[in-house]
Design a protein around this motif. Structure first.
Motif, mmCIF file in Angstrom:
data_model
loop_
_atom_site.group_PDB
_atom_site.id
_atom_site.type_symbol
_atom_site.label_atom_id
_atom_site.label_comp_id
_atom_site.label_asym_id
_atom_site.label_seq_id
_atom_site.Cartn_x
_atom_site.Cartn_y
_atom_site.Cartn_z
ATOM 1 N N ARG A 125 0.837 -1.207 0.000
ATOM 2 C CA ARG A 125 0.000 0.000 0.000
ATOM 3 C C ARG A 125 0.871 1.256 0.000
ATOM 4 O O ARG A 125 0.573 2.234 -0.708
ATOM 5 C CB ARG A 125 -0.919 -0.025 1.230
ATOM 6 N N GLU A 145 -1.973 -10.570 -6.482
ATOM 7 C CA GLU A 145 -2.273 -9.467 -5.559
ATOM 8 C C GLU A 145 -1.182 -8.393 -5.632
ATOM 9 O O GLU A 145 -1.474 -7.203 -5.525
ATOM 10 C CB GLU A 145 -2.430 -10.002 -4.139
ATOM 11 N N LEU A 165 -2.028 -6.468 -8.667
ATOM 12 C CA LEU A 165 -3.155 -5.563 -8.421
ATOM 13 C C LEU A 165 -2.728 -4.336 -7.626
ATOM 14 O O LEU A 165 -3.387 -3.287 -7.692
ATOM 15 C CB LEU A 165 -4.278 -6.304 -7.679
ATOM 16 N N ALA A 166 -1.628 -4.453 -6.882
ATOM 17 C CA ALA A 166 -1.100 -3.309 -6.131
ATOM 18 C C ALA A 166 -0.230 -2.419 -7.023
ATOM 19 O O ALA A 166 0.487 -1.556 -6.535
ATOM 20 C CB ALA A 166 -0.303 -3.800 -4.927
ATOM 21 N N ARG A 187 -9.046 -4.919 -3.805
ATOM 22 C CA ARG A 187 -8.626 -4.306 -5.073
ATOM 23 C C ARG A 187 -9.442 -4.821 -6.260
ATOM 24 O O ARG A 187 -9.781 -4.051 -7.156
ATOM 25 C CB ARG A 187 -7.132 -4.543 -5.309
ATOM 26 N N ARG A 215 -12.780 -3.148 -6.448
ATOM 27 C CA ARG A 215 -12.665 -1.748 -6.880
ATOM 28 C C ARG A 215 -12.239 -1.631 -8.345
ATOM 29 O O ARG A 215 -12.564 -0.654 -9.018
ATOM 30 C CB ARG A 215 -11.685 -0.994 -5.970
ATOM 31 N N GLN A 217 -3.764 4.679 -8.004
ATOM 32 C CA GLN A 217 -4.838 3.726 -8.272
ATOM 33 C C GLN A 217 -6.136 4.492 -8.525
ATOM 34 O O GLN A 217 -6.358 5.552 -7.943
ATOM 35 C CB GLN A 217 -5.024 2.784 -7.069
ATOM 36 N N PHE A 233 -10.880 2.142 1.321
ATOM 37 C CA PHE A 233 -9.994 1.045 0.919
ATOM 38 C C PHE A 233 -9.282 0.410 2.110
ATOM 39 O O PHE A 233 -9.216 -0.819 2.216
ATOM 40 C CB PHE A 233 -8.961 1.542 -0.097
ATOM 41 N N CYS A 273 -9.528 -3.504 3.452
ATOM 42 C CA CYS A 273 -8.396 -4.431 3.616
ATOM 43 C C CYS A 273 -8.412 -5.079 5.001
ATOM 44 O O CYS A 273 -8.087 -6.260 5.154
ATOM 45 C CB CYS A 273 -7.078 -3.690 3.398
#
Length: 715
Positions: free
Chosen positions: A95, A118, A121-122, A154, A157, A211, A267, A271
């Motif tokens: 993050r 993941e 996706l970050a 994520r 979203r 993002q 967000f 998480c």
């Protein structure tokens, strides 16, 4: 900077983070990764003024494999709070990196699944090499887990709730082209060089990046849960999900909860919600069952755990298949799909051609679904030679007999074909019940004779049960094992006996269902109990698929064989019921259009009303728990008997074979893991109780008594 992640900055101040976990063939989110990513994130934050962008890359052939399952399987409920904090700690650096205002790109060189995706996706931009074998996705649900590294938050979203659900709740994996179409990645690259080149080009073109959900005014694609259209759909999702899971699998339900709850908060809160549900699942017994079997035990099998040591690997080059019926045609297809030449022999060219047409039909489907090019389909089909001439088998290094379950017929085709087999070739029978040692007497060399029991339909069923006869050599077993892996199926190895392992245990599942019906229990209750226990289909429906005529033939043949040995096979209530269905009611099964179910030309099958009239006794009832456990215990106890008798030689083969071969409830981790997770002593006590209530077939075998007394699990 660290061994696990290399920090390399180029002349344009672009930092490439090359993940390369030491001593591992793939990158995982282990302790080395956790320590490295924390330091990397802090360094990027400190040096942000001299960094223009970040690229996640991999030094392995795959991008990143995901969480460290060796760690996850050991997390117990008493460690939940500590584990939750560790999960939050992993998410924090990812993050931190994605919120520095500089562009972050994932350069996906190979498979990126679970925790690996993941990480992708970050990133703000995702590029993958356009290799159709490369897969991206979040398959955690298949191991009883959810994506706990920010994947749920994520993905929701990125795609919106409805579009994200198949990837989250079904574990859908896609190749780069499909990922691009779905919006999971943004670009395709030709090769590794092009991949990094495009990643750097995007960074230069987008010096400031974040993002989408971190941009003011962001709205959830498709609408938030409070949106009327979304709320209407969400209202029915839990019931649809429960219909699929039958309440046996908590992971899809927790994923739904994490996704919907997380979509209603910011967000970071999403998480945290995700981490709580991830912790709950990780500490659950069901996740441990599924990780242990579907990951560790399955990988042990694929690595050759049941293959004899010290024998060189062998690549089969030409396979003869005797019998072009449903099984033979399926074996020919699976073999040709792996690039192996096939001779498909039947009593006439027409029959053999019909068998080849089965492959043609399957290939046409693959082409129409864009899973294969026409040229590739043509090349696969060209590998199958239909024939009625045994001489065409000349040079086959493996011949598989797949004719009817008749000992004399099998002996005849064995002797006709094996004279043309390669000198060092192997002969296999696809019998599902007849002992291999007996069938091998028809062969010239019993050492080169083995059982290869495929399951129907062969193109879909992943398991092959390899049966060693008394004289089968280790070389023959190794060759058979290698062939099964070569055609991308999962081999289990068992010793010879009547019904081997899978057919014998499968028979107890069907038999218990029929026994309950003979007791007067309502058929719908029996079928529902099986489904709620986790079986994919009820025992009455399964019996219809197999056909009662075939079941009677198998029982009759078994009785004759036992009588020849001076033994007998008592008539069971299940057999009496089958005979009544056949002789009195003329209902043979699905193929005949009438069995335990009616099969109307239009519409769904439904239980035959005559079952209630002729068999149900309104005064008879048992609890749902008893019905479910009768179905599971009966199979588990038979599996333990197979293990005790040496038919099965490993717990892993028992677990994988029971799930992949007979559909034993996957949530349990397999028939023997079901005993372990129930508690061996508790299982023994319950088996004794079921014996008193329902009969001696539930009597605990000696191996269970021994383990219960010692308090030892089966391993």
């Amino acid at each position: 900077m660290t061994d696990a992640i290399r920090f390399e900055k180029d002349k344009d101040n672009i930092v490439t983070l090359t993940m390369d976990m030491p001593g591992q063939s793939a990158n995982t989110m282990n302790a080395d990764f956790r320590e490295a990513i924390l330091k990397i994130a802090d360094r990027i934050e400190t040096e942000i003024d001299s960094i223009s962008g970040v690229i996640y890359a991999s030094a392995k052939s795959t991008f990143f494999a995901g969480g460290d399952l060796k760690e996850l399987i050991q997390v117990e409920k008493e460690n939940a709070a500590e584990f939750f904090q560790m999960v939050e700690k992993i998410k924090a650096p990812l993050r931190k990196i994605e919120t520095q205002g500089i562009p972050v790109v994932a350069a996906i060189n190979g498979a990126a699944l679970g925790g690996g995706f993941e990480i992708c996706l970050a990133s703000h931009h995702r590029i993958a090499i356009n290799n159709p074998k490369l897969k991206v996705g979040l398959p955690e649900v298949s191991l009883g887990l959810l994506p706990g590294g920010g994947g749920v938050a994520r993905m929701v979203r990125l795609l919106g709730l409805e579009a994200a659900f198949p990837f989250l709740m079904e574990g859908k994996q896609v190749n780069p082209e499909k990922a691009l179409k779905a919006g999971l990645i943004h670009e395709l690259a030709d090769d590794a060089t092009d991949l990094i080149s495009k990643a750097k080009a995007w960074i230069k073109a987008n010096p400031k990046s974040s993002q989408p959900w971190d941009v003011k005014g962001y709205k959830l694609p498709g609408g938030a849960p409070s949106h009327p259209a979304v709320a209407q759909k969400l209202a029915i999702v839990p019931s649809i999900l429960r219909q699929k899971t039958k309440g046996c699998y908590p992971a899809p339900e927790k994923i739904l909860a994490a996704a919907v709850e997380g979509a209603q908060v910011d967000f970071d809160q999403a998480c945290t919600i995700e981490s709580r549900y991830f912790t709950e699942l990780t500490t659950s017994q069901i996740a441990k069952n599924m990780i242990g079997t579907f990951w560790f035990q399955l990988n042990e099998i694929k690595a050759g755990g049941s293959r004899p040591n010290g024998i060189d690997a062998y690549t089969t080059k030409k396979v003869g298949v005797l019998g072009a019926g449903m099984m033979g045609a399926g074996i020919a297809y699976s073999t040709a799909m792996s690039g192996i030449e096939v001779v498909l022999k039947d009593i006439s060219v027409e029959a053999a051609e019909k068998g080849k047409a089965y492959s043609e039909g399957l290939l046409k489907k693959r082409v129409s679904r864009k899973q294969m090019t026409q040229a590739k389909a043509d090349s696969v089909l060209a590998l199958i030679k239909p024939t009625a001439n045994a001489e065409d088998l000349d040079g086959c290094d493996l011949i598989i007999e797949a004719v009817f379950e008749n000992r004399e017929l099998k002996a005849k085709v064995t002797q006709e074909a094996e004279q043309f087999m390669a000198k060092d070739g192997v002969f296999a029978s696809n019998t599902s019940t007849l002992p291999i040692t007996g069938l091998a007497t028809a062969a010239k060399d019993a050492q080169k004779f083995i059982g290869l029991h495929f399951f129907s339909p062969v193109d879909k069923m992943p398991l092959v049960e390899i049966i060693k006869g008394e004289q089968t050599s280790d070389e023959t077993l190794a060759r058979a094992f290698d062939y099964v892996l070569q055609i991308n199926k999962t081999p289990i190895v068992v010793n010879d006996s009547r019904g081997f392992f899978t057919s014998r245990t499968f028979g107890t599942f069907v038999g218990e269902g029929l026994t309950m019906l003979s007791e007067g229990i309502h058929p719908q209750f029996i079928e529902s109990a099986a489904l709620q226990a986790g079986m994919p289909i009820g025992p009455l429906a399964v019996q219809d698929e197999v056909s009662m005529t075939l079941s009677r033939k198998v029982v009759d043949q078994t009785r004759l064989d036992l009588q020849a040995e001076g033994k007998d096979l008592p008539v069971t209530p299940a057999e009496e019921l089958t005979n009544k269905m056949l002789d009195e009611f003329k209902r043979e099964g699905k193929a005949a259009g009438a069995g335990f179910y009616d099969y109307p030309e239009k519409g769904k099958k439904k239980l035959w009303a005559g079952l209630t009239e002729h068999f149900v006794k309104p005064e008879v009832s048992i609890s749902l728990e008893d019905a479910k456990e009768r179905i599971l215990f009966r199979q588990a106890i038979e599996t333990l008997r197979c293990y005790e008798e040496g038919v099965l030689t490993s717990v892993r083969d028992a677990n994988i074979g029971s799930i992949f071969g007979i559909g034993f409830a996957p949530w349990t981790g397999g028939a023997i893991q079901y005993v372990n997770q129930y508690g061996v002593r508790a299982f023994y006590q319950r088996a004794k109780q079921l014996t008193e209530l329902y009969g001696e077939r539930f009597e605990p075998p000696a191996i269970l008594v021994e383990h219960a007394e010692k308090g030892e699990i089966f391993k």
